[in-house]
Design a protein around this motif. Structure first.
Motif, short mmCIF file in Angstrom:
data_model
loop_
_atom_site.label_atom_id
_atom_site.label_comp_id
_atom_site.label_asym_id
_atom_site.label_seq_id
_atom_site.Cartn_x
_atom_site.Cartn_y
_atom_site.Cartn_z
N VAL A 281 13.27 25.30 -17.61
CA VAL A 281 12.14 25.05 -16.71
C VAL A 281 11.18 26.24 -16.71
O VAL A 281 9.96 26.06 -16.64
N ALA A 282 11.71 27.47 -16.78
CA ALA A 282 10.86 28.65 -16.79
C ALA A 282 9.89 28.64 -17.97
O ALA A 282 8.76 29.12 -17.87
N THR A 283 10.33 28.09 -19.08
CA THR A 283 9.48 28.03 -20.27
C THR A 283 8.34 27.03 -20.09
O THR A 283 7.24 27.23 -20.61
N ARG A 288 1.62 20.51 -18.42
CA ARG A 288 0.81 19.48 -17.76
C ARG A 288 1.67 18.30 -17.29
O ARG A 288 1.25 17.53 -16.42
N ARG A 289 2.87 18.15 -17.84
CA ARG A 289 3.75 17.07 -17.42
C ARG A 289 4.82 17.55 -16.44
O ARG A 289 5.82 16.87 -16.21
N ALA A 290 4.61 18.74 -15.86
CA ALA A 290 5.62 19.32 -14.98
C ALA A 290 5.95 18.38 -13.81
O ALA A 290 7.10 18.29 -13.37
N TRP A 291 4.93 17.71 -13.29
CA TRP A 291 5.14 16.79 -12.17
C TRP A 291 6.15 15.70 -12.55
O TRP A 291 7.10 15.40 -11.81
N SER A 292 5.96 15.10 -13.72
CA SER A 292 6.86 14.04 -14.17
C SER A 292 8.26 14.59 -14.45
O SER A 292 9.26 13.94 -14.14
N PHE A 293 8.32 15.79 -15.02
CA PHE A 293 9.62 16.41 -15.28
C PHE A 293 10.40 16.59 -13.97
O PHE A 293 11.61 16.34 -13.92
N ASN A 336 9.07 23.66 -6.53
CA ASN A 336 8.54 24.82 -5.83
C ASN A 336 7.47 25.54 -6.65
O ASN A 336 6.48 26.03 -6.12
N SER A 337 7.66 25.58 -7.98
CA SER A 337 6.68 26.22 -8.85
C SER A 337 5.34 25.51 -8.79
O SER A 337 4.28 26.14 -8.66
N ILE A 338 5.37 24.19 -8.87
CA ILE A 338 4.12 23.41 -8.81
C ILE A 338 3.45 23.62 -7.46
O ILE A 338 2.23 23.81 -7.37
N CYS A 339 4.23 23.58 -6.39
CA CYS A 339 3.70 23.75 -5.05
C CYS A 339 3.02 25.11 -4.89
O CYS A 339 1.91 25.20 -4.34
N LEU A 403 -1.57 6.50 -4.63
CA LEU A 403 -2.56 7.43 -4.10
C LEU A 403 -3.30 8.16 -5.23
O LEU A 403 -4.14 9.02 -4.95
N ASN A 404 -2.93 7.85 -6.47
CA ASN A 404 -3.56 8.48 -7.63
C ASN A 404 -3.39 9.99 -7.61
O ASN A 404 -4.32 10.76 -7.88
N VAL A 405 -2.18 10.45 -7.26
CA VAL A 405 -1.89 11.88 -7.20
C VAL A 405 -1.22 12.30 -8.50
O VAL A 405 -0.29 11.65 -8.98
N SER A 406 -1.70 13.38 -9.10
CA SER A 406 -1.10 13.92 -10.31
C SER A 406 -1.24 15.42 -10.30
O SER A 406 -1.88 16.00 -9.43
N TYR A 407 -0.64 16.07 -11.28
CA TYR A 407 -0.70 17.52 -11.35
C TYR A 407 -1.10 17.97 -12.74
O TYR A 407 -0.59 17.49 -13.75
N HIS A 408 -2.05 18.91 -12.78
CA HIS A 408 -2.40 19.61 -14.01
C HIS A 408 -2.53 21.08 -13.67
O HIS A 408 -2.84 21.44 -12.54
N ARG A 409 -2.32 21.92 -14.65
CA ARG A 409 -2.26 23.35 -14.40
C ARG A 409 -3.55 23.88 -13.77
O ARG A 409 -3.53 24.76 -12.92
#
Length: 428
Positions: A281-283, A288-293, A336-339, A403-409
């Motif tokens: 996970v640290a790597t 960009r797919r961290a949310w799905s992971f 926690n990292s994404i947050c 809600l169309n929520v996603s995550y990108h760096r």
């Protein structure tokens, strides 16, 4: 290979974070050893799963009450000072219980009292430590630093329970010796803070009361759907699934018929999986797919918990624990990292304190889950809890898509740039 290694441990290139990382190892080691010793002692004194839950609720209740205040202090006071005072209280509390055990005066109510004090201490340590990390590394290394902090904890989970189990099995050391050693670990962690900067708070743009800061932090999370969903996911998985840790002593003794040494190995094999998963996970913490992971890991944790409940013997339980530990850690680290990456620096302490409320609910939920386990059987309870975790992740993923929520760096940078800035009050 060298590039992958460098990417995995990039935050350790920063000297101040490196000092904190290795100093915190001792605190985490003490915490992991105490978890085994506390659970073993509670079960030994009472012989009930509900007693294990009672200890956990004593730990979780003060965190529920004080965590938001811990976030406020992390954003208002020098973080090193908050950490120093809080860890001092934890160290003294641990030493007191060690003395009671050594004098053969320990009673169950003392475990409850010590749990309350320790929970109160960690309510302030957690948000301050996470907010402190954000000041010790640059923004581009923050996600990696958060995951490496998790790796630090998981590394101690490999050897901590094993050491605790072996020490408990040695008559002249026993549980009291474990508590004395862990007290020393907390002191070493405190000394590691000395060379670090004070971590002074940022100049405030608007003066508010402490209660006003809490309300402002809650509004901040409410108005950012992505952060809110991440916190909800943490709430459900940690509260419903993570109490399995509290019941490992009874799983080992009643289901598998093994003693404290093999209990230590059972916990440690989960930690081995956690270390491997956290390094991976640290790597890819900023992928960009961290949310799905993170969602996949959360659902996988639920499935592996079902496997632990269905495991027919100690050997199969060890296999299941490897995946339980690995997937739990991968989910928690990524979440926690994404947050952290999506949070504006002015709100880091408060957002982390809200996120850490899940650990309060984890402690509180352990008691009713313990009663439930006594009623239906521990194996059946674990399988049911795992199924609920899977359903929660699926439900939150559906809500996120609706809600169309996603995550990108780069969303974290956009969110930070969009925050309003006013002239500091009073010229500070």
């Amino acid at each position: 290979m060298s590039q992958t290694f460098s990417r995995t441990f990039q935050a350790l290139e920063h000297k101040q974070f490196q000092i904190m990382f290795f100093g915190t190892l001792f605190s985490f080691l003490g915490m992991q050893m105490q978890m085994i010793a506390r659970g073993f002692l509670a079960y030994d004194l009472t012989g009930k799963n509900s007693a294990l839950g009672g200890v956990m609720i004593a730990f979780g209740a003060p965190q529920l009450i004080l965590s938001l205040w811990g976030g406020v202090l992390a954003d208002r006071l020098p973080k090193r000072k908050v950490l120093w005072v809080s860890q001092s209280i934890i160290a003294v509390n641990s030493l007191w219980l060690a003395a009671m055990i050594a004098l053969d005066m320990v009673e169950y109510w003392m475990l409850i009292s010590a749990g309350v004090v320790q929970g109160a201490g960690f309510a302030f340590v957690g948000p301050a430590r996470q907010a402190y990390i954000a000041e010790l590394v640059p923004k581009e290394s923050l996600g990696n630093a958060v995951v490496l902090q998790q790796l630090s904890m998981n590394s101690t989970r490999v050897i901590g329970p094993m050491i605790a189990g072996m020490m408990i099995g040695i008559p002249f050391i026993g549980i009291g010796g474990v508590y004395f050693v862990t007290s020393l670990g907390f002191v070493v962690a405190m000394l590691g803070l000395i060379p670090l900067p004070p971590g002074n708070p940022r100049p405030r743009t608007v003066e508010r009361s402490p209660i006003g800061d809490i309300v402002d932090g809650l509004k901040y999370v409410y108005n950012r759907r992505a952060i809110g969903l991440l916190i909800l996911a943490s709430f459900f998985i940690v509260m419903i699934g993570f109490p399995y840790q509290s019941f490992l002593p009874s799983l080992a003794a009643d289901v598998y018929g093994v003693g404290p040494t093999k209990l230590g190995f059972l916990s440690s094999v989960g930690a081995v999986g956690a270390v491997g998963a956290t390094m991976l996970v640290a790597t890819y913490a900023a992928h960009r797919r961290a949310w799905s992971f993170a969602a996949i890991c959360g659902a996988g944790f639920g499935v592996s918990l079902i496997g632990l409940g269905l495991a027919p013997n100690y050997a199969m339980g060890m296999v299941a624990m490897f995946f339980v530990g690995g997937l739990a850690s991968a989910f928690q680290s990524l979440n926690n990292s994404i947050c952290m990456q999506m949070t504006d620096p002015d709100y880091t302490g408060r957002v982390q304190s809200i996120n850490m409320l899940s650990w309060s609910f984890f402690g509180i939920a352990a008691l009713p889950i313990g009663i439930f386990a006594d009623a239906v059987g521990l194996r059946e309870a674990l399988a049911i809890l795992g199924a609920i975790c899977v359903l929660c992740i699926i439900g939150l993923e559906i809500a996120g898509r609706m809600l169309n929520v996603s995550y990108h760096r780069d969303e974290a940078r956009k969110a930070a740039a969009a925050m309003p800035r006013r002239a500091p009050v009073g010229g500070r």
